[in-house]
Motif scaffolding. Structure first.
Motif, PDB file in Angstrom:
ATOM      1  N   ALA A 192     106.108  19.000  15.370  1.00 41.27           N
ATOM      2  CA  ALA A 192     104.866  18.964  16.145  1.00 41.27           C
ATOM      3  C   ALA A 192     104.904  17.852  17.191  1.00 41.27           C
ATOM      4  O   ALA A 192     104.491  18.050  18.340  1.00 41.27           O
ATOM      5  CB  ALA A 192     103.671  18.773  15.217  1.00 41.27           C
ATOM      6  N   VAL A 193     105.434  16.692  16.817  1.00 41.52           N
ATOM      7  CA  VAL A 193     105.553  15.582  17.768  1.00 41.52           C
ATOM      8  C   VAL A 193     106.560  15.926  18.851  1.00 41.52           C
ATOM      9  O   VAL A 193     106.324  15.682  20.041  1.00 41.52           O
ATOM     10  CB  VAL A 193     105.942  14.280  17.027  1.00 41.52           C
ATOM     11  CG1 VAL A 193     106.359  13.190  17.995  1.00 41.52           C
ATOM     12  CG2 VAL A 193     104.795  13.815  16.153  1.00 41.52           C
ATOM     13  N   LEU A 194     107.674  16.515  18.466  1.00 44.07           N
ATOM     14  CA  LEU A 194     108.687  16.917  19.436  1.00 44.07           C
ATOM     15  C   LEU A 194     108.137  17.965  20.403  1.00 44.07           C
ATOM     16  O   LEU A 194     108.397  17.903  21.610  1.00 44.07           O
ATOM     17  CB  LEU A 194     109.923  17.460  18.711  1.00 44.07           C
ATOM     18  CG  LEU A 194     111.127  17.821  19.562  1.00 44.07           C
ATOM     19  CD1 LEU A 194     111.682  16.581  20.248  1.00 44.07           C
ATOM     20  CD2 LEU A 194     112.200  18.471  18.702  1.00 44.07           C
ATOM     21  N   ALA A 195     107.351  18.898  19.892  1.00 43.22           N
ATOM     22  CA  ALA A 195     106.753  19.922  20.749  1.00 43.22           C
ATOM     23  C   ALA A 195     105.782  19.300  21.737  1.00 43.22           C
ATOM     24  O   ALA A 195     105.673  19.758  22.886  1.00 43.22           O
ATOM     25  CB  ALA A 195     106.042  20.967  19.895  1.00 43.22           C
ATOM     26  N   ASP A 220     109.254  21.644  28.203  1.00 47.89           N
ATOM     27  CA  ASP A 220     109.670  23.040  28.128  1.00 47.89           C
ATOM     28  C   ASP A 220     109.049  23.748  26.926  1.00 47.89           C
ATOM     29  O   ASP A 220     108.732  24.936  26.994  1.00 47.89           O
ATOM     30  CB  ASP A 220     111.192  23.159  28.105  1.00 47.89           C
ATOM     31  CG  ASP A 220     111.842  22.359  26.986  1.00 47.89           C
ATOM     32  OD1 ASP A 220     111.163  21.499  26.391  1.00 47.89           O
ATOM     33  OD2 ASP A 220     113.030  22.596  26.703  1.00 47.89           O
ATOM     34  N   VAL A 221     108.818  23.045  25.846  1.00 47.55           N
ATOM     35  CA  VAL A 221     108.175  23.649  24.674  1.00 47.55           C
ATOM     36  C   VAL A 221     106.684  23.835  24.934  1.00 47.55           C
ATOM     37  O   VAL A 221     106.098  24.870  24.590  1.00 47.55           O
ATOM     38  CB  VAL A 221     108.411  22.791  23.414  1.00 47.55           C
ATOM     39  CG1 VAL A 221     107.664  23.350  22.219  1.00 47.55           C
ATOM     40  CG2 VAL A 221     109.902  22.700  23.110  1.00 47.55           C
ATOM     41  N   ARG A 222     106.053  22.832  25.549  1.00 41.93           N
ATOM     42  CA  ARG A 222     104.618  22.928  25.854  1.00 41.93           C
ATOM     43  C   ARG A 222     104.302  24.099  26.772  1.00 41.93           C
ATOM     44  O   ARG A 222     103.285  24.754  26.632  1.00 41.93           O
ATOM     45  CB  ARG A 222     104.126  21.636  26.511  1.00 41.93           C
ATOM     46  CG  ARG A 222     103.929  20.489  25.570  1.00 41.93           C
ATOM     47  CD  ARG A 222     103.138  19.368  26.223  1.00 41.93           C
ATOM     48  NE  ARG A 222     103.546  19.060  27.574  1.00 41.93           N
ATOM     49  CZ  ARG A 222     104.320  18.032  27.926  1.00 41.93           C
ATOM     50  NH1 ARG A 222     104.786  17.227  27.009  1.00 41.93           N
ATOM     51  NH2 ARG A 222     104.629  17.813  29.189  1.00 41.93           N
ATOM     52  N   LYS A 223     105.195  24.368  27.717  1.00 35.97           N
ATOM     53  CA  LYS A 223     104.959  25.454  28.662  1.00 35.97           C
ATOM     54  C   LYS A 223     105.433  26.805  28.155  1.00 35.97           C
ATOM     55  O   LYS A 223     105.318  27.811  28.847  1.00 35.97           O
ATOM     56  CB  LYS A 223     105.638  25.139  29.994  1.00 35.97           C
ATOM     57  CG  LYS A 223     105.007  23.952  30.688  1.00 35.97           C
ATOM     58  CD  LYS A 223     105.423  23.870  32.118  1.00 35.97           C
ATOM     59  CE  LYS A 223     104.676  22.732  32.759  1.00 35.97           C
ATOM     60  NZ  LYS A 223     104.224  23.042  34.077  1.00 35.97           N
ATOM     61  N   GLY A 224     106.016  26.840  26.963  1.00 42.00           N
ATOM     62  CA  GLY A 224     106.441  28.097  26.366  1.00 42.00           C
ATOM     63  C   GLY A 224     107.798  28.582  26.811  1.00 42.00           C
ATOM     64  O   GLY A 224     108.164  29.726  26.543  1.00 42.00           O
ATOM     65  N   LYS A 225     108.564  27.736  27.484  1.00 40.09           N
ATOM     66  CA  LYS A 225     109.887  28.140  27.946  1.00 40.09           C
ATOM     67  C   LYS A 225     110.954  28.006  26.865  1.00 40.09           C
ATOM     68  O   LYS A 225     112.038  28.554  26.999  1.00 40.09           O
ATOM     69  CB  LYS A 225     110.291  27.309  29.166  1.00 40.09           C
ATOM     70  CG  LYS A 225     109.405  27.562  30.369  1.00 40.09           C
ATOM     71  CD  LYS A 225     109.826  26.728  31.549  1.00 40.09           C
ATOM     72  CE  LYS A 225     108.903  26.992  32.727  1.00 40.09           C
ATOM     73  NZ  LYS A 225     109.248  26.155  33.876  1.00 40.09           N
ATOM     74  N   ALA A 226     110.653  27.230  25.819  1.00 43.43           N
ATOM     75  CA  ALA A 226     111.615  27.033  24.734  1.00 43.43           C
ATOM     76  C   ALA A 226     110.866  27.069  23.409  1.00 43.43           C
ATOM     77  O   ALA A 226     109.705  26.674  23.323  1.00 43.43           O
ATOM     78  CB  ALA A 226     112.346  25.705  24.893  1.00 43.43           C
ATOM     79  N   ASP A 227     111.552  27.541  22.395  1.00 42.85           N
ATOM     80  CA  ASP A 227     110.983  27.594  21.060  1.00 42.85           C
ATOM     81  C   ASP A 227     111.296  26.281  20.343  1.00 42.85           C
ATOM     82  O   ASP A 227     112.409  25.752  20.452  1.00 42.85           O
ATOM     83  CB  ASP A 227     111.598  28.775  20.294  1.00 42.85           C
ATOM     84  CG  ASP A 227     111.052  28.898  18.895  1.00 42.85           C
ATOM     85  OD1 ASP A 227     109.825  28.761  18.730  1.00 42.85           O
ATOM     86  OD2 ASP A 227     111.858  29.139  17.979  1.00 42.85           O
ATOM     87  N   ILE A 228     110.336  25.749  19.598  1.00 48.96           N
ATOM     88  CA  ILE A 228     110.529  24.461  18.939  1.00 48.96           C
ATOM     89  C   ILE A 228     111.646  24.521  17.905  1.00 48.96           C
ATOM     90  O   ILE A 228     112.403  23.563  17.750  1.00 48.96           O
ATOM     91  CB  ILE A 228     109.208  23.936  18.316  1.00 48.96           C
ATOM     92  CG1 ILE A 228     109.394  22.509  17.784  1.00 48.96           C
ATOM     93  CG2 ILE A 228     108.725  24.855  17.221  1.00 48.96           C
ATOM     94  CD1 ILE A 228     109.760  21.501  18.800  1.00 48.96           C
ATOM     95  N   ASP A 229     111.799  25.639  17.211  1.00 44.78           N
ATOM     96  CA  ASP A 229     112.879  25.749  16.229  1.00 44.78           C
ATOM     97  C   ASP A 229     114.245  25.738  16.903  1.00 44.78           C
ATOM     98  O   ASP A 229     115.203  25.157  16.372  1.00 44.78           O
ATOM     99  CB  ASP A 229     112.710  27.004  15.375  1.00 44.78           C
ATOM    100  CG  ASP A 229     111.503  26.903  14.452  1.00 44.78           C
ATOM    101  OD1 ASP A 229     111.236  25.790  13.940  1.00 44.78           O
ATOM    102  OD2 ASP A 229     110.816  27.923  14.265  1.00 44.78           O
TER     103      ASP A 229
END
Length: 132
Positions: free
Chosen positions: A18-21, A26-35
């Motif tokens: 959650a902190v990394l996201a 790129d994760v916040r904008k939906g371009k990358a998946d956190i996993d």
């Protein structure tokens, strides 16, 4: 509160993701998946993130009051219980405003960790395979 090693690991890993996201654009904008981002990190990067969060979250999780947790449910705590546990561990370091910010931030991290604790399993219902 007595958590199992698996529950603490899941809580800390969920908090780290959650902190990394929140940190990664790129994760916040939906371009990358956190996993996917988590899997591409090397072991040292994951360790540094988990170590930093572990020193803040794990002592508070252990300091939470004991509650009865039925099988199939997660432990639940009120905001007051979480805040009280955090305040007891923070101490009087820094000024009044700094302490308030630290307590608020750490309490939110603990709430995120508690949301990632897996449901408690019934120890009497565990089935051990014959080959063990």
């Amino acid at each position: 509160m007595r958590f199992t090693e698996h529950e603490l690991t899941a809580a800390l890993t969920g908090t780290a993701k959650a902190v990394l996201a929140a940190q990664r654009k790129d994760v916040r904008k939906g371009k990358a998946d956190i996993d996917t981002v988590w899997d591409t990190m090397d072991r040292y990067q994951r360790f540094t993130l988990l170590d930093g969060l572990g020193t803040q979250v794990l002592p508070v999780l252990v300091a939470l009051p004991d509650v009865e947790v039925e099988a199939g449910t997660r432990p639940t705590f009120t905001d007051a219980q979480v805040t009280e546990a955090v305040e007891g561990l923070v101490g009087d370091a820094g000024g009044r405003v700094r302490r308030k910010v630290v307590v608020k931030t750490r309490a939110e991290l603990v709430k995120i960790a508690l949301s990632h604790v897996p449901p408690r399993q019934d120890p009497d219902a565990l089935i051990v395979p014959d080959h063990l």
